[in-house]
Scaffold this active site. Sequence first.
Site, PDB file in Angstrom:
ATOM      1  N   GLU A   3       0.841  -1.209   0.000  1.00 57.44           N
ATOM      2  CA  GLU A   3       0.000   0.000   0.000  1.00 57.44           C
ATOM      3  C   GLU A   3       0.872   1.253   0.000  1.00 57.44           C
ATOM      4  O   GLU A   3       1.720   1.420   0.883  1.00 57.44           O
ATOM      5  CB  GLU A   3      -0.905  -0.015   1.248  1.00 57.44           C
ATOM      6  CG  GLU A   3      -1.870   1.143   1.288  1.00 57.44           C
ATOM      7  CD  GLU A   3      -2.853   1.058   2.468  1.00 57.44           C
ATOM      8  OE1 GLU A   3      -3.225  -0.067   2.878  1.00 57.44           O
ATOM      9  OE2 GLU A   3      -3.237   2.123   2.973  1.00 57.44           O
ATOM     10  N   LYS A  50      -6.959  -0.435  11.868  1.00 60.59           N
ATOM     11  CA  LYS A  50      -6.429  -0.975  10.600  1.00 60.59           C
ATOM     12  C   LYS A  50      -5.189  -0.166  10.198  1.00 60.59           C
ATOM     13  O   LYS A  50      -4.201  -0.723   9.715  1.00 60.59           O
ATOM     14  CB  LYS A  50      -7.519  -0.902   9.528  1.00 60.59           C
ATOM     15  CG  LYS A  50      -7.173  -1.578   8.213  1.00 60.59           C
ATOM     16  CD  LYS A  50      -6.437  -0.690   7.241  1.00 60.59           C
ATOM     17  CE  LYS A  50      -6.165  -1.407   5.924  1.00 60.59           C
ATOM     18  NZ  LYS A  50      -5.331  -0.633   5.008  1.00 60.59           N
ATOM     19  N   ASP A  66       4.197 -14.387  12.604  1.00 60.71           N
ATOM     20  CA  ASP A  66       2.827 -14.853  12.407  1.00 60.71           C
ATOM     21  C   ASP A  66       1.900 -13.644  12.556  1.00 60.71           C
ATOM     22  O   ASP A  66       1.361 -13.363  13.620  1.00 60.71           O
ATOM     23  CB  ASP A  66       2.505 -15.934  13.454  1.00 60.71           C
ATOM     24  CG  ASP A  66       1.130 -16.550  13.235  1.00 60.71           C
ATOM     25  OD1 ASP A  66       0.323 -15.959  12.491  1.00 60.71           O
ATOM     26  OD2 ASP A  66       0.867 -17.613  13.813  1.00 60.71           O
ATOM     27  N   HIS A 122      -2.143  10.247  -1.363  1.00 64.16           N
ATOM     28  CA  HIS A 122      -2.313   9.036  -2.172  1.00 64.16           C
ATOM     29  C   HIS A 122      -2.241   9.358  -3.656  1.00 64.16           C
ATOM     30  O   HIS A 122      -1.677   8.630  -4.441  1.00 64.16           O
ATOM     31  CB  HIS A 122      -3.670   8.385  -1.855  1.00 64.16           C
ATOM     32  CG  HIS A 122      -3.628   7.559  -0.613  1.00 64.16           C
ATOM     33  ND1 HIS A 122      -4.666   6.798  -0.171  1.00 64.16           N
ATOM     34  CD2 HIS A 122      -2.644   7.380   0.296  1.00 64.16           C
ATOM     35  CE1 HIS A 122      -4.330   6.184   0.957  1.00 64.16           C
ATOM     36  NE2 HIS A 122      -3.107   6.541   1.249  1.00 64.16           N
TER      37      HIS A 122
HETATM   38  C1  MEV Z   1      -5.684   3.251   5.285  1.00 71.49           C
HETATM   39  O1  MEV Z   1      -5.025   2.058   4.906  1.00 71.49           O
HETATM   40  C2  MEV Z   1      -5.559   3.494   6.774  1.00 71.49           C
HETATM   41  C3  MEV Z   1      -6.366   4.676   7.303  1.00 71.49           C
HETATM   42  O2  MEV Z   1      -7.738   4.524   6.934  1.00 71.49           O
HETATM   43  C4  MEV Z   1      -6.210   4.663   8.815  1.00 71.49           C
HETATM   44  C5  MEV Z   1      -7.125   5.631   9.536  1.00 71.49           C
HETATM   45  O3  MEV Z   1      -8.223   5.929   9.024  1.00 71.49           O
HETATM   46  O4  MEV Z   1      -6.721   6.062  10.632  1.00 71.49           O
HETATM   47  C6  MEV Z   1      -5.905   5.972   6.716  1.00 71.49           C
END
Ligand code: MEV
Length: 433
Positions: free
Chosen positions: A88, A272, A288, A385
Amino acid sequence: MTTMFHTRSSRLPGFFRLSADERIRAVAAFAGLEASDLDALSSPDGLPQAVAANMSENVVGRFSLPIAFATNFRVNGLDYVVPMVIEEPSVVAAASFAARLLRDVDGIVAVSTEPIMIGQIHFPDPPPEGVLEDVVERHLGELRQCLDKNHPRLIAAGGGFRGARVRRLVDPDGRPLAVVHIHVDVRDAMGANAVNSMAEEAGTLLSEWTGSRVGLRILSNLPIHRRVMVEGRVRLGETAGTSTMPFDEAERIEEASRFAEADPYRAVTANKGIMNGIDAVLLATGQDFRAVEAAAHAFAAYDGRYTALAKWRVEDGYMVGRMDIPLALGTVGGITSIHPAVRANFKILGVREAARFAEVVASVGLAQNLAATRALASEGIQRGHMRLHARTVAAEAGARPEEVPLVVAAMLARERTDARAAREELLRLRDGL
Ligand code: MEV
């Protein structure tokens, strides 16, 4: 005191502008290695087929992903250049950026608990209340002796059986069941092998002592006793700088953090983002990562409501972030000694103890969260991005490495990042327009 031990700097200004070869040399110089030691990282044959063939079943080949290095990390007074395997865009740049913000006020401070893992022995038809508890209490010494005896290497390393407890539960139909937890200090291993075999051995003994049938015997992937607490601070200033943050920006980050703490829908996304950083290091170091993911999210819901793993507050002139996370990682065992790129990455990290390694990994997670939250609370993440996406599109349109930044700048100025815009801008550049 921290600076006394500080011998190398992970501040590698302009690292992102170097070619891949130059980056490898810079990392080798940082880690005190020969660049040839790092062949495993740049060679397409980093994982030999013969080694890969023994890692899984039905193997037909190898599968590659980019390996990159995040700079600027300082954890407990030591500098780290951190290997990250991730597809990513933005993640590595964001980690390096936030690590720069977090390094000046003592760097990130991390504390970890002892590496205790849990093994579960399940009793589907449990002995009456008190009986199993009594057996476990009376046989504790014998249990320790029997289990430790079969794991001399773990004992020699300072680990071993640390205790047991009984948990009484009811299944979804209201039928009673019981679980014995054994606690095992696994030292620098992730611990699954040692704990699984100890759980099986303990199951045999407990079944004998109680006369009850034993069901599953397996480690728990919720290593609630094996945790890392990290804290990082950024000084607040009048303006945004490489190591300062304006007050209003910090306030928006706190606001965003409170949102994630209150709302599971937002918390999952914030977490995430933390795992973007953590998983990337785990992939680069042969860990792992499924176990760590499972544990992180279970821990985020440990109090019965899913929440944010990291919290940010404005405190006494600083933006302060804190995170507490279970991390079952190993610096020995698994593929740590057989995968050439994993071996190289551990040399670069320079960590031998699993706890020190986990402290760096948690720090990357905290930094990643700061970078994402800051971007979201200000310009949003799409701009960054777009820039990275434009780079890929420019390269795909045929731009040479030295042409890519110029084509990207022109595409962003036009607010177009499609293939056609890339081709047009490349032609204009080459025509000297
Ligand atoms: C994207 O891979 C991760 C984000 O969505 C994390 C977040 O929202 O804090 C940018």
